[in-house]
Motif scaffolding. Structure first.
Motif, PDB file in Angstrom:
ATOM      1  N   LEU A  79     -69.402 -16.970  68.135  1.00 48.70           N
ATOM      2  CA  LEU A  79     -68.258 -17.573  67.458  1.00 48.70           C
ATOM      3  C   LEU A  79     -67.345 -18.340  68.406  1.00 48.70           C
ATOM      4  O   LEU A  79     -66.537 -19.148  67.962  1.00 48.70           O
ATOM      5  N   CYS A  80     -67.469 -18.085  69.705  1.00 49.12           N
ATOM      6  CA  CYS A  80     -66.570 -18.707  70.678  1.00 49.12           C
ATOM      7  C   CYS A  80     -66.899 -20.195  70.829  1.00 49.12           C
ATOM      8  O   CYS A  80     -68.058 -20.580  70.938  1.00 49.12           O
ATOM      9  N   ARG A  81     -65.846 -21.031  70.854  1.00 48.37           N
ATOM     10  CA  ARG A  81     -66.024 -22.474  70.984  1.00 48.37           C
ATOM     11  C   ARG A  81     -65.353 -23.041  72.221  1.00 48.37           C
ATOM     12  O   ARG A  81     -65.214 -24.245  72.344  1.00 48.37           O
ATOM     13  N   HIS A  82     -64.938 -22.186  73.148  1.00 41.40           N
ATOM     14  CA  HIS A  82     -64.225 -22.638  74.342  1.00 41.40           C
ATOM     15  C   HIS A  82     -65.074 -22.344  75.577  1.00 41.40           C
ATOM     16  O   HIS A  82     -65.332 -21.189  75.914  1.00 41.40           O
ATOM     17  N   THR A  83     -65.482 -23.407  76.263  1.00 42.84           N
ATOM     18  CA  THR A  83     -66.366 -23.231  77.408  1.00 42.84           C
ATOM     19  C   THR A  83     -65.663 -22.558  78.585  1.00 42.84           C
ATOM     20  O   THR A  83     -66.309 -21.852  79.347  1.00 42.84           O
ATOM     21  N   ASP A  84     -64.346 -22.753  78.731  1.00 44.39           N
ATOM     22  CA  ASP A  84     -63.656 -22.114  79.850  1.00 44.39           C
ATOM     23  C   ASP A  84     -63.605 -20.599  79.658  1.00 44.39           C
ATOM     24  O   ASP A  84     -63.790 -19.838  80.619  1.00 44.39           O
ATOM     25  N   ARG A  88     -65.468 -17.790  82.116  1.00 49.11           N
ATOM     26  CA  ARG A  88     -64.821 -16.598  82.689  1.00 49.11           C
ATOM     27  C   ARG A  88     -65.539 -15.320  82.269  1.00 49.11           C
ATOM     28  O   ARG A  88     -65.670 -14.387  83.057  1.00 49.11           O
ATOM     29  N   CYS A  89     -66.029 -15.281  81.035  1.00 49.23           N
ATOM     30  CA  CYS A  89     -66.793 -14.125  80.572  1.00 49.23           C
ATOM     31  C   CYS A  89     -68.111 -14.012  81.340  1.00 49.23           C
ATOM     32  O   CYS A  89     -68.535 -12.915  81.697  1.00 49.23           O
ATOM     33  N   GLU A  90     -68.735 -15.156  81.598  1.00 53.16           N
ATOM     34  CA  GLU A  90     -69.979 -15.154  82.375  1.00 53.16           C
ATOM     35  C   GLU A  90     -69.730 -14.608  83.780  1.00 53.16           C
ATOM     36  O   GLU A  90     -70.503 -13.797  84.284  1.00 53.16           O
ATOM     37  N   LEU A 117     -75.062 -11.700  78.741  1.00 50.62           N
ATOM     38  CA  LEU A 117     -74.992 -12.759  79.748  1.00 50.62           C
ATOM     39  C   LEU A 117     -75.852 -13.952  79.341  1.00 50.62           C
ATOM     40  O   LEU A 117     -75.432 -15.112  79.450  1.00 50.62           O
ATOM     41  N   VAL A 118     -77.049 -13.691  78.838  1.00 54.61           N
ATOM     42  CA  VAL A 118     -77.922 -14.768  78.362  1.00 54.61           C
ATOM     43  C   VAL A 118     -77.285 -15.487  77.180  1.00 54.61           C
ATOM     44  O   VAL A 118     -77.303 -16.722  77.102  1.00 54.61           O
ATOM     45  N   GLU A 119     -76.678 -14.728  76.278  1.00 57.06           N
ATOM     46  CA  GLU A 119     -76.040 -15.349  75.118  1.00 57.06           C
ATOM     47  C   GLU A 119     -74.853 -16.219  75.528  1.00 57.06           C
ATOM     48  O   GLU A 119     -74.648 -17.304  74.982  1.00 57.06           O
ATOM     49  N   VAL A 120     -74.073 -15.744  76.507  1.00 50.50           N
ATOM     50  CA  VAL A 120     -72.934 -16.541  76.992  1.00 50.50           C
ATOM     51  C   VAL A 120     -73.427 -17.828  77.631  1.00 50.50           C
ATOM     52  O   VAL A 120     -72.893 -18.917  77.369  1.00 50.50           O
ATOM     53  N   ARG A 121     -74.462 -17.744  78.447  1.00 49.21           N
ATOM     54  CA  ARG A 121     -74.991 -18.952  79.108  1.00 49.21           C
ATOM     55  C   ARG A 121     -75.597 -19.917  78.092  1.00 49.21           C
ATOM     56  O   ARG A 121     -75.423 -21.140  78.206  1.00 49.21           O
TER      57      ARG A 121
END
Length: 183
Positions: A79-84, A88-90, A117-121
């Protein structure tokens, strides 16, 4: 008959006859506390950093860190749409075993942490491509799913003649649905 004066501290109730029993270190929880409700990935990250900044080596604090960390799910990452915030989560997930992220290594198993981590990337890459959702499964080039401008551009520039014939047939089909069949 003597009239009893009301006690100033207890009102009409009688004061306790003896001291209350000594309590344990902490009261028993009446109910489980509600999970922290965060509205975005950025607020979750800020809250986690606040928890990391508290230097309180207690089991309650570690439990709170683990509970808050477990609120990061794959669905919420999608659901997150902010790359910054995702970057930071990564960083946080990649540096889990470092000393300043105590409790985070205990919140997830290695497989769960890797999955997140894979999902965030993947989400960072997807947002970098300008997409909100991944491409749906289907044929590599489906003329029926192409927008009109892309269809016309491919008819004029594609090198494979068989593909151009299929694209022209799709254009004719679209024109017939708009204008109706030819008499």
């Amino acid at each position: 008959m003597p009239i009893r004066q009301p006690d100033l501290f207890f009102g009409d109730k009688q004061p306790p006859r003896s001291a209350p029993p000594l309590r344990a270190y902490r009261k028993a929880e009446k109910s489980t506390p509600a999970a922290f409700a965060w509205e975005s990935m950025g607020s979750w990250l800020r809250h986690m950093h606040r928890l990391f900044a508290i230097e309180s080596p207690s089991s309650d604090h570690y439990a709170r860190v683990r509970q808050t960390a477990r609120e990061l799910t794959v669905e919420r990452i999608r659901l997150c749409r902010h790359t910054d915030d995702l970057a930071r989560c990564e960083t946080m997930l990649a540096q889990t075993n470092s000393g300043w992220l105590y409790g985070l290594d205990q919140a997830f198993t290695r497989a769960e942490r890797g999955e997140r981590l894979v999902e965030v990337r993947n989400r960072i890459v997807l947002l970098g491509l300008g997409r909100a959702a991944p491409r749906t499964k289907g044929p590599r080039l489906d003329p029926a799913r192409l927008p009109d401008d892309a269809l016309l551009r491919l008819i004029q520039s594609h090198t494979d003649p068989r593909t151009v014939v299929a694209l022209r047939a799709e254009r004719e089909r679209r024109l017939q649905t708009i204008t109706g069949p030819k008499p």
